[in-house]
Design an enzyme around this catalytic site. Structure first.
Site, PDB file in Angstrom:
ATOM      1  N   ASP A  96       1.261  -1.290  -0.040  1.00 14.78           N
ATOM      2  CA  ASP A  96      -0.602   0.189  -0.584  1.00 14.78           C
ATOM      3  C   ASP A  96       0.873   1.059  -0.082  1.00 14.78           C
ATOM      4  O   ASP A  96       1.882   1.553   0.660  1.00 14.78           O
ATOM      5  CB  ASP A  96      -1.297   0.282   1.247  1.00 14.78           C
ATOM      6  CG  ASP A  96      -1.787   0.955   1.360  1.00 14.78           C
ATOM      7  OD1 ASP A  96      -2.318   1.338   0.240  1.00 14.78           O
ATOM      8  OD2 ASP A  96      -2.699   0.630   2.673  1.00 14.78           O
ATOM      9  N   HIS A 192      -8.670   9.338   3.942  1.00 19.36           N
ATOM     10  CA  HIS A 192      -7.387   8.893   5.118  1.00 19.36           C
ATOM     11  C   HIS A 192      -7.826   9.269   6.626  1.00 19.36           C
ATOM     12  O   HIS A 192      -7.734  10.460   6.674  1.00 19.36           O
ATOM     13  CB  HIS A 192      -6.104   8.442   4.571  1.00 19.36           C
ATOM     14  CG  HIS A 192      -5.713   7.782   3.811  1.00 19.36           C
ATOM     15  ND1 HIS A 192      -4.419   8.939   2.421  1.00 19.36           N
ATOM     16  CD2 HIS A 192      -5.579   6.983   2.692  1.00 19.36           C
ATOM     17  CE1 HIS A 192      -4.502   8.134   1.440  1.00 19.36           C
ATOM     18  NE2 HIS A 192      -4.715   6.513   1.659  1.00 19.36           N
ATOM     19  N   ALA A 230     -11.518   4.269   2.189  1.00 24.57           N
ATOM     20  CA  ALA A 230     -13.103   3.798   2.425  1.00 24.57           C
ATOM     21  C   ALA A 230     -13.791   3.153   3.567  1.00 24.57           C
ATOM     22  O   ALA A 230     -14.732   2.587   3.767  1.00 24.57           O
ATOM     23  CB  ALA A 230     -13.519   3.472   1.707  1.00 24.57           C
ATOM     24  N   ILE A 272      -9.828  -1.096   3.332  1.00 26.56           N
ATOM     25  CA  ILE A 272      -9.981  -0.496   4.821  1.00 26.56           C
ATOM     26  C   ILE A 272      -9.110  -0.891   6.207  1.00 26.56           C
ATOM     27  O   ILE A 272      -9.072  -1.840   5.862  1.00 26.56           O
ATOM     28  CB  ILE A 272     -11.727  -1.587   5.034  1.00 26.56           C
ATOM     29  CG1 ILE A 272     -12.464  -1.084   4.231  1.00 26.56           C
ATOM     30  CG2 ILE A 272     -11.893  -1.470   6.478  1.00 26.56           C
ATOM     31  CD1 ILE A 272     -13.655  -2.275   4.274  1.00 26.56           C
ATOM     32  N   ASP A 273      -8.689   0.280   6.481  1.00 29.51           N
ATOM     33  CA  ASP A 273      -7.608   0.118   7.370  1.00 29.51           C
ATOM     34  C   ASP A 273      -8.019   0.681   8.677  1.00 29.51           C
ATOM     35  O   ASP A 273      -7.939   0.028   9.926  1.00 29.51           O
ATOM     36  CB  ASP A 273      -6.899   1.519   6.984  1.00 29.51           C
ATOM     37  CG  ASP A 273      -5.281   1.204   8.295  1.00 29.51           C
ATOM     38  OD1 ASP A 273      -5.294   0.039   9.232  1.00 29.51           O
ATOM     39  OD2 ASP A 273      -4.489   1.018   8.118  1.00 29.51           O
ATOM     40  N   SER A 274      -8.894   2.248   8.953  1.00 31.25           N
ATOM     41  CA  SER A 274      -9.089   2.899  10.025  1.00 31.25           C
ATOM     42  C   SER A 274      -9.802   1.519  10.821  1.00 31.25           C
ATOM     43  O   SER A 274     -10.070   1.312  11.604  1.00 31.25           O
ATOM     44  CB  SER A 274      -9.815   3.980   9.776  1.00 31.25           C
ATOM     45  OG  SER A 274      -8.679   4.761   9.608  1.00 31.25           O
TER      46      SER A 274
HETATM   47 ZN   LIG Z   1      -4.385   5.211   1.016  1.00 30.49          ZN
END
Ligand SMILES: [Zn+2]
Length: 335
Positions: A96, A192, A230, A272-274
């Site tokens: 990423d 982000h 996202a 999708i991270d957060s």
């Molecule tokens: Zn990013």
């Protein structure tokens, strides 16, 4: 000097077939970020239980955190675990926001099946030049490449920008042609990090710029588009964190119905991270608060992993539409 390893040795696939099927089927492949074992297992179990293809992604700093020699074997372990659970789901390992040719090359050489070269902070020509260089190296090894045009607002690992610059649709055709990328991340209003949008009570989140997306689709029909930033910033998790001693400012993310709409378009990959970070942190805070004497990591990381599994299943089933899409995949790329 580390031994060079091809992703096929780890049981991974690149994103080519995933994106083709996602485009044809009107859904998006989930790309979940991970840094540690519990996150990785939570993602894999959630995707096996929903029979969803998955892109496991790590930023450069996550790769450093997990150790670059260790990381490919984590992905290999994930493939083995998925198979042992009876889910022969396609799994890609993706870099990423790679910011240099050297980093992308190092990832490809260590077993990544897909890399992003994010040159979006450079001028168009420089971005295209850098991206093309990575594409040439990657394609010789059957590794897929994601490029980016436009800049997202927000903060995520090594990427940060105070304001967003929407992608200019008139640039996409030339960029795709010049670089040979396999997918393109665009900026249409996602953001982000955990603090995406601040809205006053009763106010709506600014909607995604579907007009820009449609214009892009017209110019590069059938080309896989990627949405970064996202996460929905699940309000229950933020509330739980704050209820158990945390201190997170109120913030909102991208509403699920907007992501569903995007997934039905040329958007083939949604990052999708957060939300995954929030899910685990919320549960861990609750456990520490309710059981201050607990000191066995399994007693808080285990339930945190369970919550991540629930979140992943929810996203795959009701937001991205990737559930029950893992069949009919050739587990090796056949091109
Ligand atoms: Zn990013």
């Amino acid at each position: 000097m580390a031994k060079t390893m091809h992703y096929s040795e780890l049981g991974l696939v690149n994103t080519k077939e995933m994106f083709k099927k996602a485009m044809d089927g009107g859904y998006a492949i989930p790309a979940y970020n991970f840094n540690n074992m519990e996150q990785l297992q939570g993602i894999i179990i959630g995707c096996v239980e929903t029979k969803s293809p998955v892109i496991l992604q790590v930023s450069g700093s996550a790769r450093k955190y997990a150790n670059q020699r260790f990381l490919p074997y984590m992905a290999m372990g994930a493939v083995q675990m998925a198979q042992a659970l009876g889910g022969n789901i396609p799994i890609a390992l993706h870099l990423d926001h790679g910011d240099s040719f050297d980093l992308a090359k190092s990832c490809i050489d260590s077993g990544f099946s897909s890399v992003m070269l994010d040159g979006s902070h450079h001028a168009f020509e420089e971005n295209a030049k850098l991206t093309k260089q990575v594409v040439e190296y990657a394609h010789e090894r059957d590794v897929t490449v994601e490029g980016e045009l436009g800049v997202l607002a927000g903060v995520e690992d090594e990427v940060s920008s105070e304001v967003s610059h929407f992608t200019k649709p008139e640039e996409v055709e030339e960029f795709v042609e010049k670089t040979g990328v396999d997918s393109l991340a665009i900026s249409i209003g996602t953001s982000h990090g955990a603090y995406k949008f601040k809205v006053k009570p009763g106010e709506e989140v600014p909607p995604l710029r579907f007009d820009i997306l449609e214009e892009i689709e017209k110019r590069i029909p059938g080309f896989p588009i990627v949405l970064h930033g996202a996460s929905t910033i699940v309000p229950e998790y933020v509330a739980m964190i704050n209820a158990f001693g945390g201190k997170m400012e109120e913030a909102v993310g991208i509403p699920e119905e907007q992501l569903r709409r995007a997934a039905g378009s040329a958007v083939c990959k949604i990052n999708i991270d957060s939300d995954g970070r929030l899910a685990m942190t919320a549960v861990i805070r609750k456990i520490f608060s309710e059981n201050p004497s607990e000191f066995d990591p399994r007693k808080y990381l285990g339930p945190a992993r369970d919550e991540l599994i629930r979140m992943v299943k929810h996203k795959n089933e009701t937001v991205l539409g990737s559930a029950n899409r893992s069949s009919k995949f050739g587990m090796r790329n056949t091109e």
